[in-house]
Design an enzyme around this catalytic site. Structure first.
Site, PDB file in Angstrom:
ATOM      1  N   SER A 276       0.867  -1.178   0.000  1.00  0.00           N
ATOM      2  CA  SER A 276       0.000   0.000   0.000  1.00  0.00           C
ATOM      3  C   SER A 276       0.898   1.219   0.000  1.00  0.00           C
ATOM      4  O   SER A 276       1.934   1.236   0.673  1.00  0.00           O
ATOM      5  CB  SER A 276      -0.896   0.042   1.242  1.00  0.00           C
ATOM      6  OG  SER A 276      -1.923  -0.887   1.144  1.00  0.00           O
TER       7      SER A 276
ATOM      8  N   GLU B 188       0.379  17.973  -8.166  1.00  0.00           N
ATOM      9  CA  GLU B 188      -0.912  17.953  -8.865  1.00  0.00           C
ATOM     10  C   GLU B 188      -1.934  17.055  -8.177  1.00  0.00           C
ATOM     11  O   GLU B 188      -3.044  16.930  -8.647  1.00  0.00           O
ATOM     12  CB  GLU B 188      -0.710  17.489 -10.314  1.00  0.00           C
ATOM     13  CG  GLU B 188       0.176  18.396 -11.137  1.00  0.00           C
ATOM     14  CD  GLU B 188       1.677  18.175 -10.912  1.00  0.00           C
ATOM     15  OE1 GLU B 188       2.454  18.948 -11.479  1.00  0.00           O
ATOM     16  OE2 GLU B 188       2.072  17.241 -10.180  1.00  0.00           O
ATOM     17  N   SER B 189      -1.620  16.363  -7.119  1.00  0.00           N
ATOM     18  CA  SER B 189      -2.477  15.555  -6.259  1.00  0.00           C
ATOM     19  C   SER B 189      -1.785  14.257  -5.863  1.00  0.00           C
ATOM     20  O   SER B 189      -0.841  14.288  -5.095  1.00  0.00           O
ATOM     21  CB  SER B 189      -3.863  15.298  -6.842  1.00  0.00           C
ATOM     22  OG  SER B 189      -4.709  14.874  -5.783  1.00  0.00           O
TER      23      SER B 189
ATOM     24  N   HIS C 135      -2.866  -0.138  -3.832  1.00  0.00           N
ATOM     25  CA  HIS C 135      -3.088  -1.185  -2.828  1.00  0.00           C
ATOM     26  C   HIS C 135      -3.100  -2.490  -3.614  1.00  0.00           C
ATOM     27  O   HIS C 135      -3.891  -2.646  -4.541  1.00  0.00           O
ATOM     28  CB  HIS C 135      -4.413  -0.978  -2.091  1.00  0.00           C
ATOM     29  CG  HIS C 135      -4.509   0.374  -1.459  1.00  0.00           C
ATOM     30  ND1 HIS C 135      -3.933   0.665  -0.251  1.00  0.00           N
ATOM     31  CD2 HIS C 135      -5.077   1.513  -1.893  1.00  0.00           C
ATOM     32  CE1 HIS C 135      -4.159   1.933   0.048  1.00  0.00           C
ATOM     33  NE2 HIS C 135      -4.852   2.470  -0.944  1.00  0.00           N
TER      34      HIS C 135
ATOM     35  N   CYS D 204      -4.525  17.383 -11.274  1.00  0.00           N
ATOM     36  CA  CYS D 204      -5.101  18.634 -11.760  1.00  0.00           C
ATOM     37  C   CYS D 204      -4.089  19.326 -12.664  1.00  0.00           C
ATOM     38  O   CYS D 204      -3.011  18.789 -12.928  1.00  0.00           O
ATOM     39  CB  CYS D 204      -5.479  19.529 -10.575  1.00  0.00           C
ATOM     40  SG  CYS D 204      -4.054  20.068  -9.595  1.00  0.00           S
TER      41      CYS D 204
END
Length: 157
Positions: A97, A104-105, A110, A125
């Site tokens: 994980s 940008e995010s 997982h 974004c």
């Protein structure tokens, strides 16, 4: 322990205040010259494109260094900016994980190698191109089947 994890993600100063109340949210029109990194996809103005990616019958889902290199390749292919990457292996099944935190995010993974399955989120974004990650993931993990769902986040914000 949670504070340590938040600190590692640079979120140590953000604390949840249970006394906070919901405030009225005002919307504003999309302004192309505005530098808020909102995007327009197919005529829809939004915060960004969020891909939900499921890999079935996939390979190397327990190989942590390989997964890290693959996520870094996704970042490069999408034209994004890597801020931090953290992956955690699980024993005894070897699942992984983790998250690549981006300017940008993020990209998260997982994996369940015992089921040859991995769940990924790719949210970006601005000028980043998250769809380019799909080809990187296909080449790396060689899934027998892949499902990609798209969400345009923040519509109407």
């Amino acid at each position: 322990m949670v504070d340590d994890a938040l600190f590692q993600l640079g979120m140590d100063s953000a604390r949840l205040n249970t006394a906070q109340t919901e405030e009225e949210v005002t919307t504003r029109p999309y302004v192309p010259e505005c530098n808020d990194h909102f995007i327009e996809r197919d005529g829809v103005v939004c915060a960004g494109e969020h891909l939900i990616i499921d890999l079935f019958d996939a390979e190397r889902l327990d190989d942590l260094p390989f997964i890290e290199r693959t996520l870094i390749e996704c970042v490069r292919a999408a034209g994004a900016t890597l801020l931090h990457i953290h992956l955690h292996p699980f024993e005894p099944n070897g699942g992984v994980s983790g998250v690549a935190v981006l300017a940008e995010s993020h990209i998260s993974i997982h994996s369940w190698p015992e089921r040859a399955y991995a769940a990924l989120d790719v949210f970006m974004c601005g000028k980043a191109q998250p769809r380019r990650c799909v080809d990187v993931l296909k080449a790396a993990f060689r899934p027998g089947r892949i499902e990609v769902k798209e969400l345009l986040r923040g519509q109407g914000a």
